[in-house]
Design a protein around this motif. Structure first.
Motif, PDB file in Angstrom:
ATOM      1  N   ARG A 179       0.823  -1.213   0.000  1.00  0.00           N
ATOM      2  CA  ARG A 179       0.000   0.000   0.000  1.00  0.00           C
ATOM      3  C   ARG A 179       0.854   1.259   0.000  1.00  0.00           C
TER       4      ARG A 179
ATOM      5  N   ASP B  31       0.922   0.575  -4.454  1.00  0.00           N
ATOM      6  CA  ASP B  31      -0.394   1.180  -4.675  1.00  0.00           C
ATOM      7  C   ASP B  31      -0.290   2.676  -4.935  1.00  0.00           C
TER       8      ASP B  31
ATOM      9  N   TRP C 151      -4.694  -8.074  -6.721  1.00  0.00           N
ATOM     10  CA  TRP C 151      -3.916  -7.421  -5.666  1.00  0.00           C
ATOM     11  C   TRP C 151      -3.662  -8.377  -4.510  1.00  0.00           C
TER      12      TRP C 151
ATOM     13  N   SER D 223      -6.380   0.457  -6.330  1.00  0.00           N
ATOM     14  CA  SER D 223      -5.262   0.868  -5.472  1.00  0.00           C
ATOM     15  C   SER D 223      -5.680   1.983  -4.523  1.00  0.00           C
TER      16      SER D 223
END
Length: 769
Positions: free
Chosen positions: A303, A307, A373, A493
């Protein structure tokens, strides 16, 4: 009623309210839980509701109310698949409710809330404090269910329902992050509109180039037909130069503006992505240990890095290019209909089919990106597990196994990525084919009109312009169709990034939080209970007071609650029930950062950061002088082995301190805590990684260190706790014994005496071996 109580009544499921026959009238609902088994262990649906005066039990036979004053105790019993909640009166069992593991968390939480409100057990703690974590847990549970479709949100979606995810709202919110760069984005938007408008000009110039220079013709309204223009050779050359010059100027200006537009967008996109990355990483540091316990390291790293990086394309180009493409489509379509509506309608005939196919492809890709993901997160998790554990991998010669594990995860991710590429690329030949089909139809129909209709206004220039318009019209449509992949990926994302940013910290400094000039160091547990997941308690009704400067030794079998005890003192978690006071102030009223500055912690598994020995010792006090660093190292008996290194205190410790032995890492971590100079010192198995000789040196240093400090020490080697002023023995989350080493050792049948006897026997066996 307070707002919280009104919210509880509103949240009480309709099914529970419907079966109560009005028994809630005039009562305040405090909590509820559902039990899902009947007396025969068959699936059923019943409810237990706690009000301010009674417990309402809803069963097959109907609801019945049990007054709190008639209840002496409420107990939970955990079995193999079937648990029970027993409500006990003074002389009989009032109710026995059975439930599965699925309902364990809710029923256990409800048991604690009922127990706290029983006559004679009402603590000094306010209901507001006691209910705080309960409200947080309920908010977490609500986040697991989609409020719109009421379905359970899949684990891979991280709190956002993929069925109901609205990409537009997520992406608009993403653009809101770019607010500081709005002037640059507005400038880029204006340039985009100019470029889109200028894209319409070349086909118009082509038309005039043909109809006024190469083959000058004009429609005669009197004769209702096309007639040749009486232009000389020089006039035609002049017209050629004018329109070619106009075309060149348009190309140069358009490309120049386009170049600056790309540069502005690239800079703005990079800055926005950087800011978002900083926001996510900074917010992660505000979240509690509970959050990190629920998320894998690979997922969180993804993340912060992947992302946020994937959002760059959308922020820099995707959003603005969508505006450009839509604007071009509108301008070109408008001019095409203005020039000739018949050819325009023919050219745009495939458009509805493309729109339908693009929509269904987008819906399919949206779900696929969420799952992809998950596979990427699993892939990074393998790397995140393997690299820190490389010593263990090599020790067991498991390199091939780890490589195989990585390759399996990589192959899984590649397979999912290939599935997306198949769906994504399937539309490409269709769009291209339909575009070519439209072009062919325009050529056929336009050529037919020119040849057979002398009175038509369609000239060769108009037809050529239409050919160019068709290509320019379908090019942005192709871009929009392909950009849907980028938009879906960006939305996926962004969803995970905002899931982090939207997670409220459970441990935080309240408004008006306390900061004192100094801390005395008294610690008091008042009927403290704690549960990590709302189910099996790790601590149960612990009441204990530690005086300032006192050294407490925590001992007990594994899983007794020792680490939980110090986690609460460090405020890594907040108590579930009860109250924890430091210097007679509730720990939740202190400023979190100030309080942790007063607390020193030496972990069971010492963690060193990549850097020098001095950097690690100085970590808790970055401004410490070299002399203070050396003094702290001496106090931890670390100075001698540090100066024996070729680079001394400038020696690099390696990743997680892998270049040092376990004992050396432990002593450096102790030096770090000493230099931190805390008022409360926590030693969590501080001597577990050292040999007996080193342990003796550390114990000698610690005896000097603990003077004037409140110290809580955990050790499995009970001999290391003999210097403690008092020993606290925990078992199954409860304090079962207190006293000095001598007092507890002489206690026949005591937990401490049994533990010490077992250790002495084990040590004798090792010595004999």
């Amino acid at each position: 009623m307070s707002e919280n109580v009104e919210n509880l009544i509103a949240e009480l499921p309709l099914e529970a309210r419907a079966g109560l026959n009005g028994q809630l009238d005039g009562h305040v609902v405090l909590a509820w839980a559902q039990h899902d088994l009947d007396e025969h262990n068959q699936l059923a649906s019943g409810w237990v509701i706690l009000t301010e005066t009674s417990v309402i039990v809803q069963e097959k036979s109907g609801p019945r109310a049990i007054a709190l004053q008639d209840i002496s105790e409420v107990l939970t019993f955990e079995g193999l698949g079937v648990d029970r909640l027993n409500i006990i009166g003074s002389d009989r069992l009032l109710a026995s409710l059975r439930y599965s593991r699925r309902a364990r968390r809710d029923m256990t939480r409800l048991q604690r809330k009922i127990q706290r409100r029983l006559p004679g057990k009402v603590s000094e703690i306010s209901n507001e404090r006691a209910d705080w974590l309960d409200r947080v847990e309920r908010e977490t549970e609500r986040a697991d269910t989609c409020p719109k479709c009421k379905n359970l949100i899949p684990a891979y979606a991280d709190g956002v329902c993929p069925r109901c995810m609205q990409k537009r709202k997520i992406l608009w919110r993403l653009l809101d992050v770019a607010r500081p760069y709005r002037p640059q984005l507005l400038m880029a938007l204006v340039m985009t509109l100019v470029v889109a408008l200028m894209a319409v000009l070349p086909p118009i110039f082509y038309q005039h180039l043909i109809d006024h220079a190469l083959e000058p013709r004009i429609y005669d309204a009197v004769q209702h037909k096309m007639v040749d223009l009486p232009m000389t050779r020089d006039q035609r050359l002049h017209s050629l130069i004018v329109w070619v010059a106009a075309l060149l100027v348009t190309i140069i200006v358009s490309e120049w503006i386009g170049g600056w537009r790309i540069r502005i967008l690239a800079r703005a996109g990079t800055n926005v992505t950087r800011d978002l990355r900083h926001m996510v990483y900074a917010h992660l540091h505000t979240l509690s240990m509970r959050y990190f316990a629920k998320h894998r390291t690979g997922s969180l790293i993804t993340r912060v890095t992947s992302d946020t990086d994937r959002l760059w394309d959308f922020i820099a180009f995707g959003s603005i290019n969508v505006v450009r493409d839509v604007t071009m489509i509108i301008f070109i379509a408008a001019y095409m209909f203005y020039a000739n509506w018949e050819l325009a309608a023919l050219a745009l005939l495939p458009l509805p089919f493309l729109a339908v196919m693009t929509y269904y492809r987008a819906m399919k890709m949206q779900a696929m990106f969420g799952r992809m993901w998950t596979y990427w997160s699993r892939l990074t998790a393998v790397v995140g597990d393997a690299i820190p554990g490389v010593k263990v991998i090599k020790a067991f010669s498991n390199e091939k196994r780890e490589i195989g594990r990585f390759e399996r995860r990589s192959d899984e991710y590649t397979a999912k990525e290939q599935e997306i590429h198949i769906v994504w690329t399937a539309l490409q030949p269709i769009v291209s084919g339909l575009m070519q089909f439209g072009t062919v139809m325009v050529w056929v129909v336009g050529g037919y009109i020119i040849i057979t209709r002398a009175g038509s206004q369609v000239t060769l220039g108009v037809l050529t312009a239409f050919m160019s318009f068709v290509a320019r019209f379908y090019a942005p449509i192709m871009e929009l169709a392909n950009s849907n992949r980028m938009i879906t990926r960006a939305a996926s994302s962004a969803q995970r990034v905002f899931e982090v940013l939207d997670t409220p910290p459970e441990i935080y400094s309240r408004k008006g939080s306390v900061r004192q000039e100094s801390l005395q160091g008294s610690i008091e547990f008042k009927q403290v209970s704690f549960s990590y997941e709302g189910a099996q308690p790790a601590l149960r009704e612990v009441s204990l007071k530690i005086e300032p400067g006192e050294m407490i030794g925590l001992c007990g079998p594994s899983g007794a609650g020792k680490s939980t005890f110090v986690n609460l003192v460090s405020r890594f978690y907040d108590v579930t029930d009860g109250q924890l006071l430091i210097d007679a102030v509730d720990i939740r009223d202190y400023d979190v950062h100030w309080l942790r500055r007063q607390t020193g912690l030496v972990l069971q598994e010492p963690y060193l950061f990549h850097g020098t020995v001095a950097d690690n010792v100085r970590y808790g006090n970055p401004d410490a002088s070299p002399e203070e660093v050396i003094a702290a190292a001496r106090a931890a008996n670390a100075h001698d082995f540090i100066v024996a290194f070729p680079d001394g205190y400038d020696t690099l410790v390696g990743e997680r301190g892998q270049s040092l032995s376990g004992g050396e890492r432990q002593r450096i971590s102790i030096a770090r805590a000493i230099l931190h100079n805390p008022r409360i010192l926590i030693l969590d198995e501080a001597t577990s990684s050292v040999d007996s000789e080193t342990e003796q040196k550390i114990q000698q240093a610690l005896r000097n260190l603990v003077q004037g400090r409140t110290t809580i020490a955990i050790a499995h080697r009970l001999s290391t706790l003999m210097a403690a002023d008092r020993l606290i023995v925990l078992d199954k989350g409860k304090v079962v014994e207190q006293g000095t080493h001598e007092e507890l050792f002489e206690k026949e049948g005591g937990v401490y005496a049994k533990l010490l006897k077992t250790q002495l026997e084990m040590n004798s066996m090792r010595a004999f071996a």
